[in-house]
Design a protein around this motif. Structure first.
Motif, PDB file in Angstrom:
ATOM      1  N   GLU A 108     -38.652 -60.656 -23.523  1.00 48.17           N
ATOM      2  CA  GLU A 108     -39.337 -59.876 -24.575  1.00 48.17           C
ATOM      3  C   GLU A 108     -39.329 -60.342 -25.732  1.00 48.17           C
ATOM      4  N   GLU A 109     -39.976 -61.447 -25.999  1.00 48.01           N
ATOM      5  CA  GLU A 109     -39.992 -62.287 -27.142  1.00 48.01           C
ATOM      6  C   GLU A 109     -41.198 -61.872 -28.203  1.00 48.01           C
ATOM      7  N   TYR A 110     -40.582 -61.108 -29.170  1.00 50.22           N
ATOM      8  CA  TYR A 110     -41.242 -60.483 -30.079  1.00 50.22           C
ATOM      9  C   TYR A 110     -41.720 -61.305 -31.287  1.00 50.22           C
ATOM     10  N   THR A 111     -43.101 -61.689 -31.560  1.00 51.86           N
ATOM     11  CA  THR A 111     -43.086 -62.682 -32.473  1.00 51.86           C
ATOM     12  C   THR A 111     -44.026 -62.071 -33.749  1.00 51.86           C
ATOM     13  N   MET A 112     -43.563 -62.135 -34.892  1.00 53.52           N
ATOM     14  CA  MET A 112     -44.604 -61.442 -35.940  1.00 53.52           C
ATOM     15  C   MET A 112     -45.524 -62.819 -36.326  1.00 53.52           C
ATOM     16  N   ILE A 113     -46.934 -62.432 -36.286  1.00 55.72           N
ATOM     17  CA  ILE A 113     -47.950 -63.251 -36.746  1.00 55.72           C
ATOM     18  C   ILE A 113     -48.316 -62.941 -38.230  1.00 55.72           C
ATOM     19  N   LEU A 114     -47.870 -63.813 -38.978  1.00 58.83           N
ATOM     20  CA  LEU A 114     -48.154 -63.543 -40.597  1.00 58.83           C
ATOM     21  C   LEU A 114     -49.673 -64.172 -40.890  1.00 58.83           C
ATOM     22  N   ASP A 115     -50.351 -63.271 -41.336  1.00 58.63           N
ATOM     23  CA  ASP A 115     -51.562 -63.744 -41.614  1.00 58.63           C
ATOM     24  C   ASP A 115     -52.320 -62.824 -42.337  1.00 58.63           C
ATOM     25  N   ARG A 116     -53.689 -62.796 -42.650  1.00 55.08           N
ATOM     26  CA  ARG A 116     -54.456 -61.638 -43.428  1.00 55.08           C
ATOM     27  C   ARG A 116     -53.937 -60.274 -43.018  1.00 55.08           C
ATOM     28  N   MET A 117     -53.993 -60.122 -41.625  1.00 59.26           N
ATOM     29  CA  MET A 117     -53.525 -58.949 -40.803  1.00 59.26           C
ATOM     30  C   MET A 117     -52.450 -59.449 -39.877  1.00 59.26           C
ATOM     31  N   CYS A 118     -51.124 -58.923 -40.388  1.00 58.82           N
ATOM     32  CA  CYS A 118     -49.859 -59.191 -39.800  1.00 58.82           C
ATOM     33  C   CYS A 118     -49.905 -58.290 -38.463  1.00 58.82           C
ATOM     34  N   TRP A 148     -41.170 -55.057 -36.402  1.00 58.31           N
ATOM     35  CA  TRP A 148     -40.778 -56.216 -35.543  1.00 58.31           C
ATOM     36  C   TRP A 148     -39.584 -56.180 -34.839  1.00 58.31           C
ATOM     37  N   LEU A 149     -39.706 -55.994 -33.660  1.00 59.24           N
ATOM     38  CA  LEU A 149     -38.537 -55.564 -32.491  1.00 59.24           C
ATOM     39  C   LEU A 149     -37.681 -56.980 -32.457  1.00 59.24           C
ATOM     40  N   PRO A 150     -36.614 -56.792 -32.078  1.00 59.74           N
ATOM     41  CA  PRO A 150     -35.721 -58.084 -31.808  1.00 59.74           C
ATOM     42  C   PRO A 150     -36.120 -58.857 -30.732  1.00 59.74           C
ATOM     43  N   TYR A 151     -36.037 -60.061 -30.760  1.00 58.03           N
ATOM     44  CA  TYR A 151     -36.153 -61.076 -29.843  1.00 58.03           C
ATOM     45  C   TYR A 151     -35.282 -61.093 -28.668  1.00 58.03           C
ATOM     46  N   ARG A 152     -35.658 -60.876 -27.227  1.00 60.22           N
ATOM     47  CA  ARG A 152     -34.672 -60.626 -26.177  1.00 60.22           C
ATOM     48  C   ARG A 152     -35.332 -61.355 -25.151  1.00 60.22           C
ATOM     49  N   LYS A 153     -34.576 -61.922 -24.156  1.00 55.27           N
ATOM     50  CA  LYS A 153     -35.116 -62.771 -23.227  1.00 55.27           C
ATOM     51  C   LYS A 153     -36.108 -61.747 -22.406  1.00 55.27           C
ATOM     52  N   LYS A 168     -45.999 -59.639 -28.193  1.00 52.75           N
ATOM     53  CA  LYS A 168     -44.781 -59.685 -27.211  1.00 52.75           C
ATOM     54  C   LYS A 168     -45.037 -60.946 -26.345  1.00 52.75           C
ATOM     55  N   ASN A 169     -44.077 -61.763 -26.094  1.00 50.41           N
ATOM     56  CA  ASN A 169     -44.354 -62.914 -25.257  1.00 50.41           C
ATOM     57  C   ASN A 169     -45.598 -63.713 -25.733  1.00 50.41           C
ATOM     58  N   HIS A 170     -45.845 -63.965 -26.809  1.00 52.10           N
ATOM     59  CA  HIS A 170     -46.887 -64.530 -27.394  1.00 52.10           C
ATOM     60  C   HIS A 170     -47.358 -66.120 -27.068  1.00 52.10           C
ATOM     61  N   ASP A 171     -46.046 -66.899 -27.146  1.00 49.93           N
ATOM     62  CA  ASP A 171     -46.078 -68.335 -26.698  1.00 49.93           C
ATOM     63  C   ASP A 171     -45.282 -68.253 -25.320  1.00 49.93           C
ATOM     64  N   ARG A 172     -45.448 -67.321 -24.531  1.00 47.43           N
ATOM     65  CA  ARG A 172     -44.611 -67.378 -23.188  1.00 47.43           C
ATOM     66  C   ARG A 172     -44.930 -68.850 -22.532  1.00 47.43           C
ATOM     67  N   LYS A 173     -46.137 -69.251 -22.258  1.00 47.35           N
ATOM     68  CA  LYS A 173     -46.556 -70.465 -21.496  1.00 47.35           C
ATOM     69  C   LYS A 173     -45.671 -71.715 -22.346  1.00 47.35           C
ATOM     70  N   LEU A 174     -45.826 -71.795 -23.345  1.00 49.88           N
ATOM     71  CA  LEU A 174     -45.327 -72.835 -24.242  1.00 49.88           C
ATOM     72  C   LEU A 174     -43.669 -72.860 -24.171  1.00 49.88           C
ATOM     73  N   ILE A 175     -43.079 -71.791 -24.268  1.00 49.34           N
ATOM     74  CA  ILE A 175     -41.638 -71.490 -24.059  1.00 49.34           C
ATOM     75  C   ILE A 175     -41.293 -71.929 -22.650  1.00 49.34           C
ATOM     76  N   ASP A 176     -41.947 -71.648 -21.630  1.00 48.28           N
ATOM     77  CA  ASP A 176     -41.759 -72.027 -20.309  1.00 48.28           C
ATOM     78  C   ASP A 176     -41.763 -73.609 -20.182  1.00 48.28           C
ATOM     79  N   LEU A 177     -42.679 -74.291 -20.932  1.00 47.64           N
ATOM     80  CA  LEU A 177     -42.806 -75.646 -20.810  1.00 47.64           C
ATOM     81  C   LEU A 177     -41.645 -76.293 -21.708  1.00 47.64           C
ATOM     82  N   THR A 178     -41.219 -75.578 -22.632  1.00 46.16           N
ATOM     83  CA  THR A 178     -40.132 -76.232 -23.619  1.00 46.16           C
ATOM     84  C   THR A 178     -38.613 -75.805 -23.217  1.00 46.16           C
ATOM     85  N   TRP A 179     -38.510 -74.813 -22.510  1.00 48.07           N
ATOM     86  CA  TRP A 179     -37.204 -74.359 -22.162  1.00 48.07           C
ATOM     87  C   TRP A 179     -37.452 -73.821 -20.778  1.00 48.07           C
TER      88      TRP A 179
END
Length: 79
Positions: free
Chosen positions: A51-61, A44-49, A65-76
């Protein structure tokens, strides 16, 4: 999250115990070192502008990278 899922009927599915172990290990490692990486999860690499690395915790973790980029752009929006 901390091994108490047996008391909640919705969490009796197969794989929940393994996921709980992974989450406990990540939180414990983060509390010890400030870094959640451990042998049970992918790196799990560090979160950087931009280069937003997100860990998806599920049956397969997995790490995305930039998983929610569009959502982040809308929010911030950029200033």
């Amino acid at each position: 999250m901390f091994g108490s899922f047996e008391s909640l009927p919705p969490f009796h599915d197969e794989g929940v115990s393994e996921l709980s172990d992974k989450m406990i290990a990540a939180w414990a490692q983060f509390a010890r070192t400030g870094d959640p990486n451990n042998e049970l999860l992918p790196e799990w690499l560090p979160y950087r502008k931009n280069e937003e690395y997100t860990m998806i915790l599920d049956r397969m973790c997995v790490v995305r990278k930039n998983h929610d980029r569009k959502l982040i752009d809308l929010t911030w929006p950029e200033p």
